[in-house]
Motif scaffolding. Sequence first.
Motif, PDB file in Angstrom:
ATOM      1  N   THR A  76      31.393   4.597  79.655  1.00 45.40           N
ATOM      2  CA  THR A  76      29.929   4.436  79.659  1.00 45.40           C
ATOM      3  C   THR A  76      29.511   3.673  80.924  1.00 45.40           C
ATOM      4  O   THR A  76      30.008   2.575  81.186  1.00 45.40           O
ATOM      5  CB  THR A  76      29.459   3.684  78.416  1.00 45.40           C
ATOM      6  OG1 THR A  76      29.869   4.410  77.259  1.00 45.40           O
ATOM      7  CG2 THR A  76      27.936   3.538  78.405  1.00 45.40           C
ATOM      8  N   VAL A  77      28.552   4.251  81.705  1.00 41.83           N
ATOM      9  CA  VAL A  77      28.049   3.662  82.961  1.00 41.83           C
ATOM     10  C   VAL A  77      26.548   3.436  82.813  1.00 41.83           C
ATOM     11  O   VAL A  77      25.832   4.318  82.295  1.00 41.83           O
ATOM     12  CB  VAL A  77      28.337   4.576  84.173  1.00 41.83           C
ATOM     13  CG1 VAL A  77      27.811   3.942  85.451  1.00 41.83           C
ATOM     14  CG2 VAL A  77      29.826   4.823  84.296  1.00 41.83           C
ATOM     15  N   ASN A  78      26.047   2.251  83.289  1.00 39.16           N
ATOM     16  CA  ASN A  78      24.616   1.918  83.227  1.00 39.16           C
ATOM     17  C   ASN A  78      23.973   2.186  84.588  1.00 39.16           C
ATOM     18  O   ASN A  78      24.409   1.654  85.607  1.00 39.16           O
ATOM     19  CB  ASN A  78      24.420   0.448  82.853  1.00 39.16           C
ATOM     20  CG  ASN A  78      24.876   0.159  81.433  1.00 39.16           C
ATOM     21  OD1 ASN A  78      24.705   0.996  80.556  1.00 39.16           O
ATOM     22  ND2 ASN A  78      25.460  -1.015  81.201  1.00 39.16           N
ATOM     23  N   ASP A  79      22.906   3.002  84.592  1.00 34.80           N
ATOM     24  CA  ASP A  79      22.111   3.279  85.791  1.00 34.80           C
ATOM     25  C   ASP A  79      20.854   2.412  85.772  1.00 34.80           C
ATOM     26  O   ASP A  79      20.182   2.302  84.734  1.00 34.80           O
ATOM     27  CB  ASP A  79      21.713   4.757  85.881  1.00 34.80           C
ATOM     28  CG  ASP A  79      22.938   5.642  86.079  1.00 34.80           C
ATOM     29  OD1 ASP A  79      23.931   5.119  86.598  1.00 34.80           O
ATOM     30  OD2 ASP A  79      22.887   6.830  85.713  1.00 34.80           O
ATOM     31  N   CYS A 408      17.945  -0.617  82.478  1.00 38.44           N
ATOM     32  CA  CYS A 408      19.236   0.072  82.534  1.00 38.44           C
ATOM     33  C   CYS A 408      19.223   1.295  81.614  1.00 38.44           C
ATOM     34  O   CYS A 408      18.762   1.224  80.459  1.00 38.44           O
ATOM     35  CB  CYS A 408      20.373  -0.852  82.117  1.00 38.44           C
ATOM     36  SG  CYS A 408      20.595  -2.240  83.239  1.00 38.44           S
ATOM     37  N   VAL A 409      19.778   2.420  82.099  1.00 30.83           N
ATOM     38  CA  VAL A 409      19.894   3.676  81.327  1.00 30.83           C
ATOM     39  C   VAL A 409      21.385   3.999  81.221  1.00 30.83           C
ATOM     40  O   VAL A 409      22.044   4.252  82.240  1.00 30.83           O
ATOM     41  CB  VAL A 409      19.134   4.825  82.016  1.00 30.83           C
ATOM     42  CG1 VAL A 409      19.321   6.117  81.223  1.00 30.83           C
ATOM     43  CG2 VAL A 409      17.653   4.471  82.149  1.00 30.83           C
TER      44      VAL A 409
END
Length: 458
Positions: A76-79, A408-409
């Motif tokens: 899981t990565v936060n944009d 954050c997305v």
Amino acid sequence: MKRFCLAPLMAAMLLALIGAEAEAGLFCGMGRYRCCPSKSCEPCGEYTEARVASCPQYKTVTETVWCTEEYTDCVTVNDICCEKVPVTCQRTVYDTCYRDECYTVCKPVYQTCYREKCYTVRVPRYQTCYRTVCCTVRKPVYNTCYRDVCYTVCKPVYNTCYRDHCYTVRKPVYNTIYKDVCYTSYKTEYQTCYRDHCYTVCKPVSETKTVCETINEMKTVREWIPCDPCVPVTCAAPATCAPTCEAPACAAPSECCPSPSGRWVCRQVCCPRTITKQICCTRMVPEVRTCKVPYTTCRTVPVSCTKKVPCTTCTWTCEQRTCKVPYTTCSMVRECRTKKVPHTTCTWTCETISRQVPYTTCTYTCETRTCRVPYTTCSYTQEVRTRKIPYCVPRTVCDTRYVTKSYCVPRTIAVKKTRCVPKTVCRQIPCDPCVVVDPCVPTCSAPTCAVPGETCTN
């Protein structure tokens, strides 16, 4: 890992093959006869049977080997995203207003008056005289001659042509508006003061003094001079003088004196005499006097004023224009010309000239003059004036501005990873038949028998 386990086994087999006993060096020394029981070394019926009895046996060994494998894992990565949000805020704006205020000022009124003042000056009197001076000068005589010189010139011939040229001009459009601007001007106020001024004048004073003067008076003195009767005597005495000889007068200009005793001679003698006389002399005596000299002082007073200031705005419009652009072509034509070149010859002649040289003589005379000395009087008058007093009026203004907010997305991505996995491998290894060996422990060294006829131990 298999390669590392088989390397000692192959090295031992190669060493055994190099030995002198070819048959006995096979299978890591297990074929050697001295290591076998004595019963086995006894003669048997057949060679083949003994050979089969001494052949090695094989057993299965299990090993664990670690291998690498790739697998896919989800991460899981936060944009970070940014967004502008409008925010409404209020601020206070101050407007400048003006009110009228009356004040009283004292205005000075100046008046210039004059008074008569007498003073004495020494006036120089100049007189120009001339004297004649003769001198000889060398005068040059110039003679100008001409000679013909030919030269060639290149004469340009110009031809003017025209071509059409299109260009774009930006035409300004001006708009003038006016706004009120407050500024401070400065007014100069003058004040007259007086200070004492000392000056010196020359005053003539007449005096009488006594002067001694020496004058010369000529007196006739008569002297007796003894003379020789044979010495001629000149009868050229003046009329006031008696005859030079006691004898009768001389008949001729040059005769002998008849008296043997001497003669009388008359001569002029200078006798100085001092006389006293009175002389009148005039001398200038300096005298110090004091007078009041006016001087003016000034000071600057600030005054608040309002003026209309024009503000000009300019906008530009493009306009297409066409003009004739001249261009000139030039060709050179050679031309032969003739000109007169002057050259000058010089000869010198002597000439005597006389000229009048001026010189100036100066004498001084005393003269009394009168001048008008100005002085200023000042009086003050009261005057009522009006001025603009600025004051501030607050008002509230609503403004909308944008604020940047970040959030954050989360999102899921697939990532390839590598891991180590254990794997079980089975392989065959040779084993001595006369030795009981643990099947789980591989044995590769040659057996050793302690006593003949007993079982070999590892």
